[in-house]
Write an enzyme that holds these catalytic residues in place. Structure first.
Site, PDB file in Angstrom:
ATOM      1  N   LYS A 217      -6.634  24.375 -29.975  1.00 59.17           N
ATOM      2  CA  LYS A 217      -6.115  23.198 -30.539  1.00 59.17           C
ATOM      3  C   LYS A 217      -6.408  22.090 -29.450  1.00 59.17           C
ATOM      4  O   LYS A 217      -6.953  22.344 -28.381  1.00 59.17           O
ATOM      5  CB  LYS A 217      -4.599  23.407 -30.550  1.00 59.17           C
ATOM      6  CG  LYS A 217      -4.135  24.456 -31.698  1.00 59.17           C
ATOM      7  CD  LYS A 217      -4.388  24.097 -33.071  1.00 59.17           C
ATOM      8  CE  LYS A 217      -3.865  24.741 -34.287  1.00 59.17           C
ATOM      9  NZ  LYS A 217      -3.867  26.069 -34.285  1.00 59.17           N
TER      10      LYS A 217
HETATM   11  C1  PLP Z   1      -2.998  27.031 -35.261  1.00 59.23           C
HETATM   12  C2  PLP Z   1      -2.195  27.036 -36.449  1.00 59.23           C
HETATM   13  C3  PLP Z   1      -1.084  27.746 -36.668  1.00 59.23           C
HETATM   14  C4  PLP Z   1      -0.145  28.460 -35.657  1.00 59.23           C
HETATM   15  O1  PLP Z   1      -0.420  28.371 -34.339  1.00 59.23           O
HETATM   16  P1  PLP Z   1      -0.449  29.606 -33.290  1.00 59.23           P
HETATM   17  O2  PLP Z   1       0.045  28.716 -31.835  1.00 59.23           O
HETATM   18  O3  PLP Z   1      -1.793  30.097 -33.171  1.00 59.23           O
HETATM   19  O4  PLP Z   1       0.573  30.523 -33.615  1.00 59.23           O
HETATM   20  C5  PLP Z   1       0.025  27.291 -37.616  1.00 59.23           C
HETATM   21  N1  PLP Z   1      -0.597  26.600 -38.644  1.00 59.23           N
HETATM   22  C6  PLP Z   1      -1.791  26.045 -38.639  1.00 59.23           C
HETATM   23  C7  PLP Z   1      -2.280  25.205 -39.744  1.00 59.23           C
HETATM   24  C8  PLP Z   1      -2.504  26.421 -37.618  1.00 59.23           C
HETATM   25  O5  PLP Z   1      -3.825  25.635 -37.551  1.00 59.23           O
END
Ligand code: PLP
EC number: 2.6.1.102
Length: 382
Positions: A217
């Site tokens: 992210k």
């Molecule tokens: C990354 C992501 C998540 C989940 O995040 P994690 O920290 O990996 O559990 C949920 N929804 C979307 C759209 C994402 O891109």
């Protein structure tokens, strides 16, 4: 293919790395990460409590403008708890967009609820207010101020729009429909930290919002998440059920419900604080890179995805739109073979075996995007 060869060269030149392989999105640790993590280790508070957790939650409030923020172990757990707090129960249905990362649907399933997949808009790649309205108008009825599906008799407990690749969804449009049908809105803002819609931070417009700090992210702490809300009682509940629902007491261990161990360790929070200090700079850098890519694509007649109207995107993942699925596959093949990582947008959620039985509308735009959208390298350029 000539223009995509030029795109490959352009990306390679921009990242000017001696490495063969350019990843889609790699983290950057150029701030206080090591200092804060070392400090957390020295403090011995590496686990589920510590000063960095408090600091992280305060920073999330400052950045998003939300009144309250609660740290969690990852974005999926943040979304799961946000859904529970919005009132989602076993046997309910939850509406979400048919085009999203799998975690959106999984978080709904963890609550014992079933996802309902509604189409997206082409411009935002997020939930379409019109398709949402069409579905609710035709397939739902109100009973005692709650919304029920006429197709299954189940309660429709929440709507989960997602801000795809950091581009804000038409959240006003969605909230207007949701109000008309008495359904709570929970924003999956996992990809959109640093993005705003009409000057308001994504994740703060619905009842609750969920963020992710996974390694890919915009900023990361290895793994982590956050729930934001303006509702104090929901925030207190969020803290309570993510921390094993322990009744506060200096030494007694009493718990008043089945809670979750979804706490963010202080070690991760230390890293998260250092990364959040860099958020503004990173978003500026990413927007600058997106602008350059956009200009390059314009010159070369490649369709580059821009932020929707009324919004300011973090440009988490840059995306281009190809002519059709065959061209998409050829471009993916070429870029990946030459070390410029690229990948298609997600396969529509209803196509996964575990979600094959869920309701879906026509998914026209979602399928159109699945056939055409490709992400290209988007890391902060040092
Ligand atoms: C990354 C992501 C998540 C989940 O995040 P994690 O920290 O990996 O559990 C949920 N929804 C979307 C759209 C994402 O891109």
């Amino acid at each position: 293919m000539e223009k995509f060869k030029r795109l490959h060269d352009y990306i390679r030149e921009a990242y000017s790395t001696p490495k063969e392989f350019i990843p889609l999105h790699e983290p950057r640790f150029v701030g206080n990460e090591k200092a804060y993590v070392n400090d957390a280790i020295d403090s011995t508070f590496v686990s589920s409590v510590g000063e960095y957790v408090n600091r992280f939650e305060q920073m999330m409030c400052d950045i998003t403008g939300a009144k309250h923020a609660v740290a969690t172990v990852n974005g999926t757990s943040a979304l799961q708890i946000a859904l529970i707090l919005s009132g989602v129960q076993n046997g309910d249905e939850v509406i979400t967009q048919g085009l999203s990362f799998i975690a959106t649907a999984n978080a709904i399933s963890y609550c014992g609820a079933e996802p309902v997949f509604i189409d997206v808009d082409k411009e935002t790649m997020g939930l379409s207010p019109n398709s949402l309205n069409d579905f609710l108008k035709e397939c739902s009825e109100q009973r005692n101020g709650e919304c029920f599906s006429k197709l299954t008799g189940k309660r429709i407990a929440a709507i989960v729009p997602m801000h795809t690749f950091g581009h804000p969804v038409d959240i006003d449009g969605i909230i207007n429909v949701a109000k008309e049908y008495n359904i709570a809105v929970v924003e999956d803002a996992a990809e959109s930290l640093g993005s705003s819609y009409k000057e308001k931070h994504t994740g703060t417009l619905g009842l609750l919002g969920a963020f992710s700090f996974n390694g890919n992210k915009t900023v990361t702490c290895g793994g982590g998440g956050a729930i934001v809300t303006n509702d104090k009682s929901l925030a207190l509940k969020a803290k309570h059920i993510t921390t094993t629902a322990k009744v506060p007491h200096p030494y007694e261990y009493t718990h008043d419900m089945i809670g979750y161990n979804f706490r963010m360790p202080n070690l991760n929070a230390a890293m998260a604080c250092a990364q959040l200090e860099k958020l503004e700079e990173f978003v500026k850098n990413k927007r600058n890179w997106a602008e350059k890519l956009s200009a390059f694509c314009k010159e070369n007649k490649i369709d580059f995805i821009l932020e929707p109207n009324n919004s300011c995107s973090n440009y988490w993942l840059n995306a281009i739109c190809l002519g059709n699925r065959e061209e998409r596959d050829n471009v993916l093949e070429y870029l990946n073979k030459h070390g410029v990582m690229s990948r298609p947008i997600w396969t529509l959620l209803y196509k996964m075996p575990m979600y094959a039985g869920c309701y879906k509308d026509r998914q026209t735009n979602a399928q159109w995007l699945e056939d055409r959208i490709v992400n290209i390298p988007s890391s902060v350029i040092l």
